[in-house]
Design an enzyme around this catalytic site. Structure first.
Site, short mmCIF file in Angstrom:
data_model
loop_
_atom_site.label_atom_id
_atom_site.label_comp_id
_atom_site.label_asym_id
_atom_site.label_seq_id
_atom_site.Cartn_x
_atom_site.Cartn_y
_atom_site.Cartn_z
N ASN A 234 0.84 -1.19 0.00
CA ASN A 234 0.00 0.00 0.00
C ASN A 234 0.89 1.25 0.00
OD1 ASN A 234 -2.38 -1.56 0.21
ND2 ASN A 234 -2.10 -1.73 2.42
N HIS B 223 6.54 -2.38 3.25
CA HIS B 223 6.21 -3.77 3.62
C HIS B 223 5.35 -4.39 2.54
CE1 HIS B 223 3.39 -0.96 5.56
NE2 HIS B 223 2.44 -1.87 5.35
N LEU B 224 5.61 -5.66 2.33
CA LEU B 224 4.84 -6.45 1.37
C LEU B 224 3.92 -7.37 2.16
CD1 LEU B 224 4.38 -7.47 -1.57
CD2 LEU B 224 6.26 -9.08 -1.18
P1 AMP Z 1 -0.42 -0.82 5.87
O1 AMP Z 1 -1.82 -0.36 6.16
O2 AMP Z 1 -0.24 -1.36 4.48
O3 AMP Z 1 0.59 0.23 6.25
O4 AMP Z 1 -0.19 -2.08 6.80
C1 AMP Z 1 0.35 -1.99 8.08
C2 AMP Z 1 0.17 -3.36 8.71
O5 AMP Z 1 1.05 -3.45 9.81
C3 AMP Z 1 -1.24 -3.61 9.23
O6 AMP Z 1 -1.78 -4.76 8.61
C4 AMP Z 1 -1.04 -3.78 10.73
O7 AMP Z 1 -1.90 -4.73 11.29
C5 AMP Z 1 0.41 -4.20 10.80
N1 AMP Z 1 1.11 -3.91 12.04
C6 AMP Z 1 1.18 -2.71 12.68
N2 AMP Z 1 1.96 -2.81 13.76
C7 AMP Z 1 2.39 -4.09 13.81
C8 AMP Z 1 3.23 -4.82 14.70
N3 AMP Z 1 3.80 -4.24 15.78
N4 AMP Z 1 3.48 -6.13 14.45
C9 AMP Z 1 2.92 -6.72 13.38
N5 AMP Z 1 2.13 -6.08 12.49
C10 AMP Z 1 1.87 -4.79 12.71
#
Ligand code: AMP
Length: 113
Positions: free
Chosen positions: A86, A99-100
């Site tokens: 995203n 992140h993927l």
């Molecule tokens: P995005 O909306 O593409 O930026 O995705 C961010 C993702 O990171 C979301 O799916 C969250 O659930 C995940 N996320 C946020 N903090 C953590 C964390 N500490 N550990 C694992 N996943 C996380």
């Protein structure tokens, strides 16, 4: 820099790490949107897709290779899965460290919401 995913890379906050090497790590998403939901991140801080530089191109390809490996290990490769990055507000990006997402274990919908 106050980046939650850099803190995971540095071991300052915990994560369920499922893969790591010298360039990338992969861990379970804390709020899974599918039976399998893993995030693959570069160790290097890159904020968004827009910040990918020429020297990062191999790294991005590596992230997809890691995604394939995760899909095989999680047995979602033959049925299929979704891989998503995203970007910024309309793309739904909440964490500004590249992140993927690898999502699988259920049928995905198209178009996405
Ligand atoms: P995005 O909306 O593409 O930026 O995705 C961010 C993702 O990171 C979301 O799916 C969250 O659930 C995940 N996320 C946020 N903090 C953590 C964390 N500490 N550990 C694992 N996943 C996380």
């Amino acid at each position: 820099m106050d980046c939650i995913f850099c803190k995971i890379v540095d071991g300052q906050i915990p994560a369920k790490i499922v893969y790591e090497d010298d360039k990338a790590i992969a861990f379970e998403d804390v709020n899974p949107q599918a039976p399998v939901h893993v995030l693959i991140i570069p160790r290097k801080h890159i904020s968004t897709i827009l910040d990918i530089e020429e020297e990062d191109k191999g790294l991005i390809g590596h992230m997809y290779s890691v995604g394939n490996e995760i899909a095989k290990r999680k047995n979602i490769d033959s049925r299929g899965f979704r891989s998503v990055m995203n970007c910024n507000e309309d793309g739904g990006q909440a964490v500004f460290h590249l992140h993927l997402h690898i999502l699988g274990g259920r049928s995905m919908q198209w178009p996405p919401g």
